[in-house]
Design an enzyme around this catalytic site. Structure first.
Site, PDB file in Angstrom:
ATOM      1  N   LYS A  37       0.865  -1.176   0.000  1.00  0.00           N
ATOM      2  CA  LYS A  37       0.000   0.000   0.000  1.00  0.00           C
ATOM      3  C   LYS A  37       0.901   1.225   0.000  1.00  0.00           C
ATOM      4  CE  LYS A  37      -4.148   1.955   0.676  1.00  0.00           C
ATOM      5  NZ  LYS A  37      -5.382   1.695  -0.074  1.00  0.00           N
ATOM      6  N   THR A  41      -4.159   6.149   4.653  1.00  0.00           N
ATOM      7  CA  THR A  41      -4.561   7.211   5.575  1.00  0.00           C
ATOM      8  C   THR A  41      -5.663   6.698   6.493  1.00  0.00           C
ATOM      9  OG1 THR A  41      -6.280   8.095   4.102  1.00  0.00           O
ATOM     10  CG2 THR A  41      -4.048   8.956   3.818  1.00  0.00           C
ATOM     11  N   GLY A 116      -4.012   0.725  -4.704  1.00  0.00           N
ATOM     12  CA  GLY A 116      -4.182   2.164  -4.820  1.00  0.00           C
ATOM     13  C   GLY A 116      -4.934   2.760  -3.643  1.00  0.00           C
TER      14      GLY A 116
END
Length: 234
Positions: A37, A41, A116
């Site tokens: 990754k 967040t 993503g």
């Protein structure tokens, strides 16, 4: 060696579920896998314990021991767009560093699955106008696209496919995630495949994430494509 991205039409579309599922299915074939990754967040706090949901899921369901340092590039506490979450911590995402790390991982593993963040145009560095899509282009790796089956998915999927194809990014296949079996969803899947007749897999809506271990997609055209490409490249 076959390495690829798992990208989505939007945030919370199921990229982590698909990344984890593909990781486990390929591990069962004896391959040395690492999920990666580049940017995550949204730190999660659970009593005195804190973690990031994406990499925590990789670790929980992996059939092999995973190296923590190989799973992530940047982690930011705020659940926000990567560029903004980085700004809040006085940081700037170094895209070249991410690409170098990915290259190193590709030399060390049979398969690197890069997940993503959000959709394709999520900004990583607004000062240099760099998005996730720019990183994907620079990596020269193909993608697996994750999309919903619910209302709105046709438009989102076709727009995402247009962005990928206009940049000559190879799309290995599509994962339709969260299917409940309704007539509308079945027509959504059929319609998208009429526009883009790619290998695909359909994942049902999970009542509990632990049901992930009971899903088998090795019989799907998507998995056949991934496995065939891996054998060809080895």
């Amino acid at each position: 060696m076959q390495h690829f991205w798992v990208v989505g039409t939007d945030t919370d579309v199921g990229k982590t579920i698909v990344t984890t599922l593909l990781m486990c299915q390929l591990q069962r074939l004896g391959m040395k896998i690492t999920p990666f990754k580049p940017v995550q967040t949204g730190e999660v706090y659970d009593n005195l314990h804190s973690y990031y949901a994406d990499t925590a899921m990789y670790e929980k369901y992996s059939l092999q021991a995973l190296n923590k340092e190989h799973m992530n590039g940047y982690s930011f506490k705020e659940a926000a767009s990567p560029h903004f979450a980085a700004q809040l911590e006085g940081q700037q995402i170094d895209v070249e560093n991410l690409l170098q790390r990915m290259h190193y991982l590709q030399e060390s593993y049979d398969v690197v699955i890069a997940e993503g963040a959000g959709g394709l145009f999520v900004p990583l560095d607004v000062q240099q106008s760099i998005t996730l899509l720019d990183v994907i282009v620079s990596s020269k790796l193909p993608v697996v696209l994750v999309t919903r089956t619910s209302l709105g998915t046709i438009n989102h999927t076709l727009l995402t496919m247009e962005a990928l194809q206009s940049r000559q990014i190879d799309v290995l296949g599509i994962v339709f995630n969260g299917d409940t079996g309704s007539m509308m969803e079945q027509d959504n899947i059929k319609t998208i495949l009429q526009y883009h007749p790619l290998p695909y897999a359909v994942i049902p809506r999970l009542q509990d994430i632990s049901q992930l271990v009971n899903i088998n997609i090795t019989h799907t055209t998507l998995f056949e494509r991934l496995y065939r490409n891996d054998k060809r490249n080895n």
